[in-house]
Scaffold this motif. Structure first.
Motif, PDB file in Angstrom:
ATOM      1  N   ASP A 140       0.726  -1.213   0.066  1.00  0.00           N
ATOM      2  CA  ASP A 140       0.084  -0.085   0.016  1.00  0.00           C
ATOM      3  C   ASP A 140       0.944   1.294   0.000  1.00  0.00           C
ATOM      4  N   THR A 141       0.825   2.123  -1.116  1.00  0.00           N
ATOM      5  CA  THR A 141       1.930   3.284  -1.476  1.00  0.00           C
ATOM      6  C   THR A 141       0.969   4.449  -1.102  1.00  0.00           C
ATOM      7  N   ALA A 142      -0.233   4.295  -0.940  1.00  0.00           N
ATOM      8  CA  ALA A 142      -0.996   5.483  -0.479  1.00  0.00           C
ATOM      9  C   ALA A 142      -1.627   5.764   0.841  1.00  0.00           C
ATOM     10  N   LYS A 143      -1.654   4.977   1.872  1.00  0.00           N
ATOM     11  CA  LYS A 143      -1.647   4.994   3.151  1.00  0.00           C
ATOM     12  C   LYS A 143      -0.793   5.951   3.879  1.00  0.00           C
ATOM     13  N   LYS A 144      -0.939   7.063   4.812  1.00  0.00           N
ATOM     14  CA  LYS A 144      -0.256   7.475   5.439  1.00  0.00           C
ATOM     15  C   LYS A 144       0.009   6.573   6.581  1.00  0.00           C
ATOM     16  N   LEU A 145       1.195   6.459   6.931  1.00  0.00           N
ATOM     17  CA  LEU A 145       1.919   5.457   7.659  1.00  0.00           C
ATOM     18  C   LEU A 145       2.245   6.225   9.193  1.00  0.00           C
ATOM     19  N   ALA A 146       2.045   5.261  10.194  1.00  0.00           N
ATOM     20  CA  ALA A 146       2.537   5.438  11.698  1.00  0.00           C
ATOM     21  C   ALA A 146       3.822   4.469  12.065  1.00  0.00           C
ATOM     22  N   ASP A 147       3.684   4.379  13.449  1.00  0.00           N
ATOM     23  CA  ASP A 147       4.957   3.425  14.131  1.00  0.00           C
ATOM     24  C   ASP A 147       4.468   1.954  13.962  1.00  0.00           C
ATOM     25  N   GLU A 148       3.034   1.607  13.720  1.00  0.00           N
ATOM     26  CA  GLU A 148       2.928   0.261  14.075  1.00  0.00           C
ATOM     27  C   GLU A 148       2.918  -0.631  12.743  1.00  0.00           C
ATOM     28  N   GLU A 149       2.956   0.185  11.629  1.00  0.00           N
ATOM     29  CA  GLU A 149       2.589  -0.625  10.378  1.00  0.00           C
ATOM     30  C   GLU A 149       4.183  -1.268  10.171  1.00  0.00           C
ATOM     31  N   MET A 150       3.825  -2.248   9.373  1.00  0.00           N
ATOM     32  CA  MET A 150       5.181  -3.030   8.657  1.00  0.00           C
ATOM     33  C   MET A 150       5.417  -2.310   7.355  1.00  0.00           C
ATOM     34  N   LYS A 151       6.582  -1.670   7.516  1.00  0.00           N
ATOM     35  CA  LYS A 151       7.005  -0.574   6.469  1.00  0.00           C
ATOM     36  C   LYS A 151       7.812  -1.205   5.500  1.00  0.00           C
ATOM     37  N   VAL A 152       7.883  -0.706   4.325  1.00  0.00           N
ATOM     38  CA  VAL A 152       8.853  -1.290   3.237  1.00  0.00           C
ATOM     39  C   VAL A 152       9.620  -0.042   2.496  1.00  0.00           C
ATOM     40  N   VAL A 153      10.740  -0.105   2.338  1.00  0.00           N
ATOM     41  CA  VAL A 153      11.461   0.431   1.485  1.00  0.00           C
ATOM     42  C   VAL A 153      11.838  -0.279   0.168  1.00  0.00           C
ATOM     43  N   ALA A 154      11.451   0.327  -1.004  1.00  0.00           N
ATOM     44  CA  ALA A 154      11.866  -0.378  -1.953  1.00  0.00           C
ATOM     45  C   ALA A 154      12.391   0.520  -3.081  1.00  0.00           C
ATOM     46  N   GLU A 155      13.058  -0.251  -3.937  1.00  0.00           N
ATOM     47  CA  GLU A 155      14.018   0.854  -4.766  1.00  0.00           C
ATOM     48  C   GLU A 155      13.503   0.248  -6.433  1.00  0.00           C
ATOM     49  N   ASP A 156      13.250   0.935  -7.463  1.00  0.00           N
ATOM     50  CA  ASP A 156      13.155   0.554  -8.823  1.00  0.00           C
ATOM     51  C   ASP A 156      14.167  -0.362  -8.921  1.00  0.00           C
ATOM     52  N   GLY A 157      14.054  -1.354  -9.881  1.00  0.00           N
ATOM     53  CA  GLY A 157      14.963  -2.298 -10.012  1.00  0.00           C
ATOM     54  C   GLY A 157      15.584  -2.996  -9.300  1.00  0.00           C
ATOM     55  N   ALA A 158      15.663  -2.722  -7.863  1.00  0.00           N
ATOM     56  CA  ALA A 158      16.229  -3.720  -6.890  1.00  0.00           C
ATOM     57  C   ALA A 158      15.175  -4.275  -5.874  1.00  0.00           C
ATOM     58  N   GLY A 159      14.026  -4.180  -6.063  1.00  0.00           N
ATOM     59  CA  GLY A 159      13.228  -4.302  -5.231  1.00  0.00           C
ATOM     60  C   GLY A 159      13.311  -3.953  -3.726  1.00  0.00           C
ATOM     61  N   VAL A 160      12.749  -4.861  -2.730  1.00  0.00           N
ATOM     62  CA  VAL A 160      12.673  -4.423  -1.200  1.00  0.00           C
ATOM     63  C   VAL A 160      14.086  -4.200  -0.628  1.00  0.00           C
ATOM     64  N   ARG A 161      14.371  -3.253  -0.105  1.00  0.00           N
ATOM     65  CA  ARG A 161      15.757  -2.940   0.711  1.00  0.00           C
ATOM     66  C   ARG A 161      15.561  -3.143   2.208  1.00  0.00           C
ATOM     67  N   ARG A 162      14.227  -2.836   2.712  1.00  0.00           N
ATOM     68  CA  ARG A 162      14.146  -2.979   4.139  1.00  0.00           C
ATOM     69  C   ARG A 162      12.650  -3.250   4.383  1.00  0.00           C
ATOM     70  N   ILE A 163      12.269  -3.954   5.250  1.00  0.00           N
ATOM     71  CA  ILE A 163      11.057  -4.371   5.609  1.00  0.00           C
ATOM     72  C   ILE A 163      10.993  -4.609   7.165  1.00  0.00           C
ATOM     73  N   THR A 164      10.584  -3.467   7.983  1.00  0.00           N
ATOM     74  CA  THR A 164      10.327  -3.702   9.319  1.00  0.00           C
ATOM     75  C   THR A 164       9.385  -2.567   9.881  1.00  0.00           C
ATOM     76  N   LYS A 165       8.779  -2.942  11.103  1.00  0.00           N
ATOM     77  CA  LYS A 165       8.000  -1.882  11.730  1.00  0.00           C
ATOM     78  C   LYS A 165       8.968  -0.747  12.418  1.00  0.00           C
TER      79      LYS A 165
END
Length: 249
Positions: A140-165
């Motif tokens: 979900d790239t539309a939702k405003k995020l807070a501390d509890e969510e499982m957040k993702v950093v993704a880069e074009d062509g490289a995929g997921v770089r980080r996934i963590t709350k």
């Protein structure tokens, strides 16, 4: 490919429902009578995209799922396999997903047992297949995020770089909503990463197993789901929102 639901969790913040039911069977029908649950919604999604088999990882209050197995099979036209998690009340869900490791080689669409979401999410994942992608996360790239969510950093062509709350929401590309497409080719690598994760700390999430894969050089891809209504049900406020959303599907 089969469906896979993680439904072993206790969901203690949803008492008194979860005194006798696992979180996945908490009622989301407007009347709260139990005619519709998150498990119902997820199995209906699987059936709608043409799956004929699904597995459910069970643990806490698993007898409630066993009691409904035949009814769910008939209602959704799915053959169900129940996978027992013997540590559901002791360890976190990295171990829970590992319990289903023998099924991953068939290819799965994985859904958390507490995520109310429309079938468009599964369709977005299926549309993103190909091009060598082995694991695709619904994001979900539309939702405003807070501390509890499982957040993702993704880069074009490289995929997921980080996934963590444990990330500044401002750094995140989006939120992982708890639905993943896992191709058969990823099964062995994922199972090994999950084992390493829960052996390091049994309280870790399977998303920590995803991070383990990334750290090993494995590419995880993402599929944006667009602006759709969904909710992860952790507490009674979430449950109220889930009931409102479930009415639409």
């Amino acid at each position: 490919m089969i469906g896979l639901v993680l439904a072993a969790g206790a969901g203690r913040r949803l008492r008194p429902y979860t005194d006798t039911l696992p979180k996945a069977l908490v009622p989301v029908d407007p009347q709260g009578e139990g005619s519709l649950t998150v498990l119902d919604l997820t199995l209906a999604n699987f059936a709608e995209i043409g799956l004929t088999e699904a597995a459910v990882v069970v643990g806490y209050r698993k007898e409630a799922v066993y009691a409904r197995k035949a009814q769910l099979e008939e209602k959704y036209g799915l053959t169900l396999t129940l996978v027992d998690n013997d540590k559901a009340e002791e360890w976190n869900n990295a171990y829970s997903l590992w319990c289903a490791r023998d099924l991953l080689s068939r290819g799965v669409i994985l859904a958390n047992g507490d995520t109310v979401h429309p079938v468009s999410v599964e369709r977005s994942l299926l549309a993103a297949r190909g091009g060598g992608r082995r694991i695709i996360l619904a994001l979900d790239t539309a939702k405003k995020l807070a501390d509890e969510e499982m957040k993702v950093v993704a880069e074009d062509g490289a995929g997921v770089r980080r996934i963590t709350k444990l990330m500044d929401p401002a750094e995140a590309t989006g939120e992982y909503i708890g639905v993943t497409l896992i191709e058969p080719e990823a099964a062995a690598d994922l199972a090994d990463a999950l084992r390493a994760t829960f052996e390091r700390d049994p309280d870790l999430y399977y998303e920590d197993g995803y991070q383990e894969l990334v750290d090993r050089g494995f590419t995880l891809d993402v599929a944006p789901i667009g602006e759709v209504a969904w909710v992860e049900i952790d507490n009674h406020d979430d449950l109220a929102k889930g009931r409102e959303i479930a009415c639409r599907y």
